[in-house]
Design a protein around this motif. Sequence first.
Motif, PDB file in Angstrom:
ATOM      1  N   ARG A 194      -9.213  55.848  -3.999  1.00  0.00           N
ATOM      2  CA  ARG A 194      -9.693  57.233  -4.106  1.00  0.00           C
ATOM      3  C   ARG A 194      -8.684  58.223  -3.525  1.00  0.00           C
ATOM      4  O   ARG A 194      -8.657  59.383  -3.917  1.00  0.00           O
ATOM      5  N   VAL A 195      -7.866  57.775  -2.560  1.00  0.00           N
ATOM      6  CA  VAL A 195      -6.841  58.647  -1.979  1.00  0.00           C
ATOM      7  C   VAL A 195      -5.712  58.817  -2.988  1.00  0.00           C
ATOM      8  O   VAL A 195      -5.078  57.852  -3.401  1.00  0.00           O
ATOM      9  N   LYS A 196      -5.425  60.064  -3.365  1.00  0.00           N
ATOM     10  CA  LYS A 196      -4.428  60.336  -4.395  1.00  0.00           C
ATOM     11  C   LYS A 196      -3.096  60.823  -3.843  1.00  0.00           C
ATOM     12  O   LYS A 196      -2.118  60.946  -4.598  1.00  0.00           O
ATOM     13  N   GLY A 197      -3.057  61.126  -2.547  1.00  0.00           N
ATOM     14  CA  GLY A 197      -1.799  61.571  -1.959  1.00  0.00           C
ATOM     15  C   GLY A 197      -2.013  62.122  -0.565  1.00  0.00           C
ATOM     16  O   GLY A 197      -3.146  62.205  -0.071  1.00  0.00           O
ATOM     17  N   PHE A 198      -0.892  62.505   0.051  1.00  0.00           N
ATOM     18  CA  PHE A 198      -0.920  62.942   1.450  1.00  0.00           C
ATOM     19  C   PHE A 198      -0.350  64.351   1.590  1.00  0.00           C
ATOM     20  O   PHE A 198       0.536  64.761   0.829  1.00  0.00           O
ATOM     21  N   ILE A 199      -0.856  65.055   2.573  1.00  0.00           N
ATOM     22  CA  ILE A 199      -0.243  66.305   3.012  1.00  0.00           C
ATOM     23  C   ILE A 199       0.082  66.157   4.489  1.00  0.00           C
ATOM     24  O   ILE A 199      -0.791  65.803   5.292  1.00  0.00           O
ATOM     25  N   ILE A 200       1.347  66.412   4.828  1.00  0.00           N
ATOM     26  CA  ILE A 200       1.771  66.400   6.225  1.00  0.00           C
ATOM     27  C   ILE A 200       1.766  67.847   6.694  1.00  0.00           C
ATOM     28  O   ILE A 200       2.476  68.696   6.152  1.00  0.00           O
ATOM     29  N   ASN A 201       0.966  68.118   7.701  1.00  0.00           N
ATOM     30  CA  ASN A 201       0.681  69.486   8.117  1.00  0.00           C
ATOM     31  C   ASN A 201       1.361  69.820   9.450  1.00  0.00           C
ATOM     32  O   ASN A 201       1.695  68.929  10.228  1.00  0.00           O
ATOM     33  N   LYS A 202       1.559  71.114   9.688  1.00  0.00           N
ATOM     34  CA  LYS A 202       2.060  71.666  10.963  1.00  0.00           C
ATOM     35  C   LYS A 202       3.471  71.180  11.287  1.00  0.00           C
ATOM     36  O   LYS A 202       3.795  70.886  12.444  1.00  0.00           O
ATOM     37  N   PHE A 203       4.329  71.135  10.270  1.00  0.00           N
ATOM     38  CA  PHE A 203       5.701  70.659  10.459  1.00  0.00           C
ATOM     39  C   PHE A 203       6.566  71.757  11.068  1.00  0.00           C
ATOM     40  O   PHE A 203       6.462  72.924  10.718  1.00  0.00           O
ATOM     41  N   ARG A 204       7.431  71.359  11.998  1.00  0.00           N
ATOM     42  CA  ARG A 204       8.405  72.278  12.587  1.00  0.00           C
ATOM     43  C   ARG A 204       9.790  71.635  12.447  1.00  0.00           C
ATOM     44  O   ARG A 204      10.002  70.521  12.927  1.00  0.00           O
ATOM     45  N   GLY A 205      10.725  72.333  11.834  1.00  0.00           N
ATOM     46  CA  GLY A 205      12.083  71.792  11.739  1.00  0.00           C
ATOM     47  C   GLY A 205      12.611  71.770  10.318  1.00  0.00           C
ATOM     48  O   GLY A 205      12.093  72.435   9.415  1.00  0.00           O
ATOM     49  N   ASP A 206      13.636  70.970  10.117  1.00  0.00           N
ATOM     50  CA  ASP A 206      14.338  70.838   8.838  1.00  0.00           C
ATOM     51  C   ASP A 206      13.704  69.700   8.055  1.00  0.00           C
ATOM     52  O   ASP A 206      13.783  68.537   8.450  1.00  0.00           O
ATOM     53  N   VAL A 207      13.083  70.038   6.920  1.00  0.00           N
ATOM     54  CA  VAL A 207      12.354  69.025   6.157  1.00  0.00           C
ATOM     55  C   VAL A 207      13.284  67.954   5.607  1.00  0.00           C
ATOM     56  O   VAL A 207      12.846  66.814   5.360  1.00  0.00           O
ATOM     57  N   SER A 208      14.574  68.270   5.441  1.00  0.00           N
ATOM     58  CA  SER A 208      15.499  67.253   4.924  1.00  0.00           C
ATOM     59  C   SER A 208      15.633  66.087   5.897  1.00  0.00           C
ATOM     60  O   SER A 208      15.886  64.944   5.486  1.00  0.00           O
ATOM     61  N   LEU A 209      15.470  66.369   7.182  1.00  0.00           N
ATOM     62  CA  LEU A 209      15.538  65.299   8.173  1.00  0.00           C
ATOM     63  C   LEU A 209      14.325  64.381   8.101  1.00  0.00           C
ATOM     64  O   LEU A 209      14.352  63.258   8.619  1.00  0.00           O
ATOM     65  N   LEU A 210      13.251  64.864   7.461  1.00  0.00           N
ATOM     66  CA  LEU A 210      12.033  64.067   7.326  1.00  0.00           C
ATOM     67  C   LEU A 210      12.065  63.210   6.065  1.00  0.00           C
ATOM     68  O   LEU A 210      11.258  62.285   5.929  1.00  0.00           O
ATOM     69  N   ARG A 211      12.969  63.510   5.147  1.00  0.00           N
ATOM     70  CA  ARG A 211      12.972  62.861   3.833  1.00  0.00           C
ATOM     71  C   ARG A 211      12.981  61.335   3.890  1.00  0.00           C
ATOM     72  O   ARG A 211      12.222  60.683   3.147  1.00  0.00           O
ATOM     73  N   PRO A 212      13.802  60.670   4.747  1.00  0.00           N
ATOM     74  CA  PRO A 212      13.766  59.199   4.773  1.00  0.00           C
ATOM     75  C   PRO A 212      12.370  58.665   5.103  1.00  0.00           C
ATOM     76  O   PRO A 212      11.940  57.650   4.542  1.00  0.00           O
ATOM     77  N   GLY A 213      11.667  59.356   6.016  1.00  0.00           N
ATOM     78  CA  GLY A 213      10.314  58.928   6.358  1.00  0.00           C
ATOM     79  C   GLY A 213       9.345  59.127   5.210  1.00  0.00           C
ATOM     80  O   GLY A 213       8.457  58.291   4.974  1.00  0.00           O
ATOM     81  N   LEU A 214       9.510  60.214   4.473  1.00  0.00           N
ATOM     82  CA  LEU A 214       8.634  60.463   3.326  1.00  0.00           C
ATOM     83  C   LEU A 214       8.845  59.409   2.246  1.00  0.00           C
ATOM     84  O   LEU A 214       7.878  58.913   1.646  1.00  0.00           O
ATOM     85  N   ASP A 215      10.119  59.078   2.006  1.00  0.00           N
ATOM     86  CA  ASP A 215      10.415  58.039   1.002  1.00  0.00           C
ATOM     87  C   ASP A 215       9.809  56.709   1.421  1.00  0.00           C
ATOM     88  O   ASP A 215       9.232  55.978   0.592  1.00  0.00           O
ATOM     89  N   TRP A 216       9.938  56.381   2.697  1.00  0.00           N
ATOM     90  CA  TRP A 216       9.363  55.120   3.197  1.00  0.00           C
ATOM     91  C   TRP A 216       7.858  55.122   3.033  1.00  0.00           C
ATOM     92  O   TRP A 216       7.262  54.120   2.612  1.00  0.00           O
ATOM     93  N   LEU A 217       7.215  56.245   3.366  1.00  0.00           N
ATOM     94  CA  LEU A 217       5.754  56.331   3.278  1.00  0.00           C
ATOM     95  C   LEU A 217       5.274  56.146   1.848  1.00  0.00           C
ATOM     96  O   LEU A 217       4.301  55.418   1.589  1.00  0.00           O
ATOM     97  N   GLU A 218       5.938  56.786   0.903  1.00  0.00           N
ATOM     98  CA  GLU A 218       5.535  56.655  -0.499  1.00  0.00           C
ATOM     99  C   GLU A 218       5.723  55.231  -0.996  1.00  0.00           C
ATOM    100  O   GLU A 218       4.877  54.706  -1.739  1.00  0.00           O
ATOM    101  N   GLU A 219       6.822  54.587  -0.577  1.00  0.00           N
ATOM    102  CA  GLU A 219       7.053  53.196  -0.996  1.00  0.00           C
ATOM    103  C   GLU A 219       6.049  52.262  -0.324  1.00  0.00           C
ATOM    104  O   GLU A 219       5.539  51.333  -0.966  1.00  0.00           O
TER     105      GLU A 219
END
Length: 518
Positions: free
Chosen positions: A196-221
């Motif tokens: 039933r879960v179709k996706g995630f929203i990561i909320n209240k982020f502070r900083g450069d989102v490009s630095l988060l990209r490896p974690g996002l890729d890992w989470l999706e995989e």
Amino acid sequence: MAEERKLARTVMVQGTASDVGKSMLTAAFCRIFTEDGWRMAPFKSQNMSLNSYVTPDGKEIGRAQGVQADACRIPATTDMNPILLKPSGDRTSQVVVHGKPLRDYDAYEYREHYLPKAESIVKQSLLRLRQTSDIVVMEGAGSPAEVNLRDRDIVNMRAAAWADAPVILAADIDRGGVFASIVGTMDILSPEERDRVKGFIINKFRGDVSLLRPGLDWLEERTGKPVLGVIPFLADIGLEEEDSAGWKERERTRLALRDNGREDMLDIAVIRFSRISNFSDFDAFRGEPDVRIRYVATVEDLGRPDAVILPGTKNTMEDLQAIRSSGLEQKLLEYAAGGGHIAGICGGYQILGFALSDPFGVESGGIARIERGLALLPIETVFLREKRTVRVAGHFAGWEKEGGQTAIPIEGYEIHMGETKLSDDSVRPFCVAEYGMTPLLEGVSLHRGRIWGTYVHGVFDNDEFRRHWLNRLRARNGWHPEESVYRYKEKREAAFDRLAAHVRSHADMDAIRHIVGI
């Protein structure tokens, strides 16, 4: 024969924990889809909050759903939050059903004996909303991964199943451990719930989102689910918080922003009751450039403010005892004797009186009880079994002991169990309130307005009155009056648009529309 109308589409925002931003994300989606031309409605089957909202027909619901209805530009109804829990103790809550108090339950009794009955109430409310809307945005509570609550759940995954709602899971990166919280939640869910879960929203982020990209890729995989958005932290949104967890963070942010170097800043202290309710009464002060609000719980923190406000409380007797035992009562009495300005709203108004009587044990666990108040206003309060919830409109009665009434309008709402009577009929009321077509004197103003009390929540949302009161405080300090430049209700509406634009620009709205089915 008229064609039967299809039920509204649904989508549900759930979270990995409390205070991850579910309420604000739900409000954002409500405003976004409203702007896109859809007939919207919010829904939360069960809410736990002391910050409540009165609907136009005089019923009580969680403030978050009232805010979300405002985001949809529609009147709030009890179907949007059919069950509201108002904590009155560590393990006891008043249960409000369709806007009216049912009774107090302890946690065990509520789970074992009431929750099975609540299911049909929730389903009926949801059905009515879906019959009159295009999209219903549902909000969960806490986390869907509370395994001890799963079999009696009426607010997370079982509610989503009743509405066949796709779920967007939100997580707060600001508190740390965001990837663990998402993966842990997904691992605890059943296979059907994970689907039933179709996706995630990561909320209240502070900083450069490009630095988060490896974690996002890992989470999706790792999960096979997409990240639908990384929403940057939005400071001082300008909308009411649902509970005190978010409120405390907002106050820290606000005080940091309020260091503007002015020497003529008014210092207003709000007593921080343990059961403080409707703390949104003070949100309008955030737009006043000459005001600093402090929340005070100890004698050491009180100092010598320009004014003290006693706010609403869910347990007036308990909080009266707390300020008495802490020494705050004596400090407040000394402050008042020295010419200090004190205002009381709802429970705070009751505490300022001579006596509080609870003959039916409404606030005292069924035990009759009488307490003396601070005796700063000539009133006495008796707690009754029936709660009063009503919208109020009228006008401020003025501060002077003699003279005509002012033309300052007052609007707000009442939520209280007590009935308050004057012990001195010669004192000036706070306002002339109109309940329907019946004007009545409401509240008390003493010492030319230096000490006053009212049952009207939202009184400071009235721009003209708020500035009038602040300028009286300024005059006492020998400062010139400020012009009234802040329009609370206009700024609040702009805050919805700002929130919606913020989420639009950082979420994959095309993917979210696809999830909703539009």
